[in-house]
Write a protein that holds these residues in place. Structure first.
Motif, mmCIF file in Angstrom:
data_model
loop_
_atom_site.group_PDB
_atom_site.id
_atom_site.type_symbol
_atom_site.label_atom_id
_atom_site.label_comp_id
_atom_site.label_asym_id
_atom_site.label_seq_id
_atom_site.Cartn_x
_atom_site.Cartn_y
_atom_site.Cartn_z
ATOM 1 N N SER A 118 -62.590 -6.680 -18.421
ATOM 2 C CA SER A 118 -61.478 -7.326 -17.735
ATOM 3 C C SER A 118 -60.147 -6.853 -18.314
ATOM 4 C CB SER A 118 -61.604 -8.845 -17.847
ATOM 5 O OG SER A 118 -60.592 -9.494 -17.114
ATOM 6 N N GLU A 148 -59.197 -3.715 -16.914
ATOM 7 C CA GLU A 148 -58.978 -3.827 -15.472
ATOM 8 C C GLU A 148 -60.164 -3.315 -14.652
ATOM 9 O OE1 GLU A 148 -55.206 -2.240 -14.303
ATOM 10 O OE2 GLU A 148 -54.103 -3.362 -15.824
ATOM 11 N N TYR A 180 -62.591 -4.986 -13.160
ATOM 12 C CA TYR A 180 -62.976 -6.347 -12.827
ATOM 13 C C TYR A 180 -64.340 -6.429 -12.139
ATOM 14 C CZ TYR A 180 -57.992 -6.886 -13.730
ATOM 15 O OH TYR A 180 -56.752 -6.838 -14.307
ATOM 16 N N SER A 233 -67.042 -6.135 -14.761
ATOM 17 C CA SER A 233 -66.994 -7.365 -15.541
ATOM 18 C C SER A 233 -67.716 -8.488 -14.808
ATOM 19 C CB SER A 233 -65.534 -7.759 -15.800
ATOM 20 O OG SER A 233 -65.457 -9.004 -16.462
ATOM 21 N N ASN A 234 -67.480 -8.609 -13.504
ATOM 22 C CA ASN A 234 -68.133 -9.660 -12.725
ATOM 23 C C ASN A 234 -69.642 -9.478 -12.663
ATOM 24 O OD1 ASN A 234 -65.821 -11.052 -12.246
ATOM 25 N ND2 ASN A 234 -65.567 -10.405 -10.126
ATOM 26 N N ASN A 272 -61.085 -12.793 -12.663
ATOM 27 C CA ASN A 272 -61.293 -11.427 -12.182
ATOM 28 C C ASN A 272 -61.045 -11.321 -10.681
ATOM 29 O OD1 ASN A 272 -61.924 -10.482 -14.713
ATOM 30 N ND2 ASN A 272 -64.134 -10.535 -14.418
ATOM 31 N N TYR A 326 -57.355 -11.304 -9.894
ATOM 32 C CA TYR A 326 -56.729 -9.996 -10.126
ATOM 33 C C TYR A 326 -57.095 -9.004 -9.024
ATOM 34 C CZ TYR A 326 -55.000 -11.118 -14.803
ATOM 35 O OH TYR A 326 -54.309 -11.656 -15.853
#
Length: 341
Positions: free
Chosen positions: A64, A67, A69, A72-73, A97, A100
């Motif tokens: 995250s 960036e 995202y 990350s998810n 996330n 963003y």
């Protein structure tokens, strides 16, 4: 070897690298703000133990910060839905996330889940602030849309969640405001049929076909209705019409493929789902599920395996187990379980 060398040899420490070593190195880099190096070390740690919740959560935070995202998810969803549902902070991190990424509705969904399961959680105040901000942002965006489009989206979501009465209400409002918006008519027919009201379902389909006799969605819905009602003569007539269709748009190809699958025409289903995929149709978990199941039923196990792996609902947008019951039921059909390698 003399005694002195033997003693020296015995004092050599057997140094082994393991996940915890790389995790600690990663955390040191993380605290220094060197996120790229931290990510590298956490990758190594996860290789040793792919299901270590601490490793995955920390790597999700690092991604995250970098960036990334989407990735990350994926890690956060793997943790909370597959490994440990008690790590509820993941919901709040998911919401951040999505915010963003500009996917405000998904972010709001995650915040609602977080505040439901953790009403006094660590991030309660931050979650409430983010919820207010995103709600305001969504209202502004909706103000720029035509009202009937927003109303239709509400109906579509209600239909997807199994709230059929609510869906009917929204779709009827759309049709009153915009009678030529045929998508609302088609979805209204599905909502009625799902409620067991086949009379109004067929009426809605007929209204569409009166305005657009070749409307693919209406014809596909009609075939599905007749099939589920066991009206074989009527089903055969509509299927014959479908057999003469050669749609161009990928969404229409996908609709045709999914309809053939639902009525048991597996070869045609697999053919049209592949056409849809090649033409760039939007592919989500449901699409990959359909294609995997069609491939399996046609005996193409390699394709079935490939698409089943992609149907993993931790990979893209989430299908929350308590939220998308219909899709979850599909995932655990008898045929589907046989493709779960």
């Amino acid at each position: 070897m003399d005694e002195r060398n033997r003693t020296k040899k015995a004092q050599v420490i057997d140094f082994r690298r393991d996940g915890d070593l790389f995790y600690q190195k990663g955390m040191t880099s993380f605290r220094k703000g060197d996120f790229e190096r931290a990510r590298h070390y956490l990758d190594r740690a996860i290789q040793f133990n792919p299901n270590a919740v601490d490793y995955l959560c920390r790597q999700a935070e690092i991604l995250s910060e970098l960036e990334n995202y989407e990735l990350s998810n994926r890690l956060l969803k793997k943790v909370v839905y597959e490994l440990d549902s008690n790590v509820t902070d993941c919901y709040f991190l998911l919401a951040n996330n999505y915010a963003y990424l500009g996917e405000f509705q998904d972010a709001l969904d995650e915040i609602q889940i977080y505040l439901t399961v953790e009403p006094n959680g660590t991030f309660r105040h931050e979650a409430e602030d983010l919820y207010r901000m995103l709600s305001s942002e969504l209202k502004e965006l909706e103000g720029d849309e035509r009202p009937y489009v927003t109303e239709h989206e509400r109906g579509r979501l209600a239909l997807e969640h199994g709230h059929f009465d609510e869906a009917v209400h929204h779709f009827k409002q759309v049709i009153e405001d915009e009678p030529d918006f045929l998508a609302a008519q088609n979805n209204l027919s599905i909502a009625y049929f799902s409620m067991g009201d086949s009379v109004h379902a067929f009426d809605a389909v007929k209204r569409v076909l009166q305005k657009d006799p070749g409307n693919i969605h209406a014809l596909c819905n009609l075939a599905t209705f007749f099939d589920q009602l066991g009206q074989q003569k009527e089903r055969a007539a509509v299927v014959a019409v479908l057999g003469r269709l050669y749609p161009i748009y990928p969404e229409h190809c996908g609709k045709l493929g999914s309809t053939y699958l639902l009525i048991g025409e597996d070869q045609k289903a697999y053919q049209w789902l592949n056409v849809a995929e090649k033409r760039g149709v939007h592919r989500d978990q449901v699409f990959y599920y359909w294609t995997a199941l069609a491939a399996y039923r046609c005996g193409n196990l390699e394709s079935a395996r490939k698409h089943w792996r992609r149907a993993d609902y931790f990979s893209d947008k989430p299908f929350h187990p308590f939220k998308y019951n219909k899709i979850q039921d599909m995932m655990f059909e008898a045929d589907a379980s046989e493709t779960s390698w």
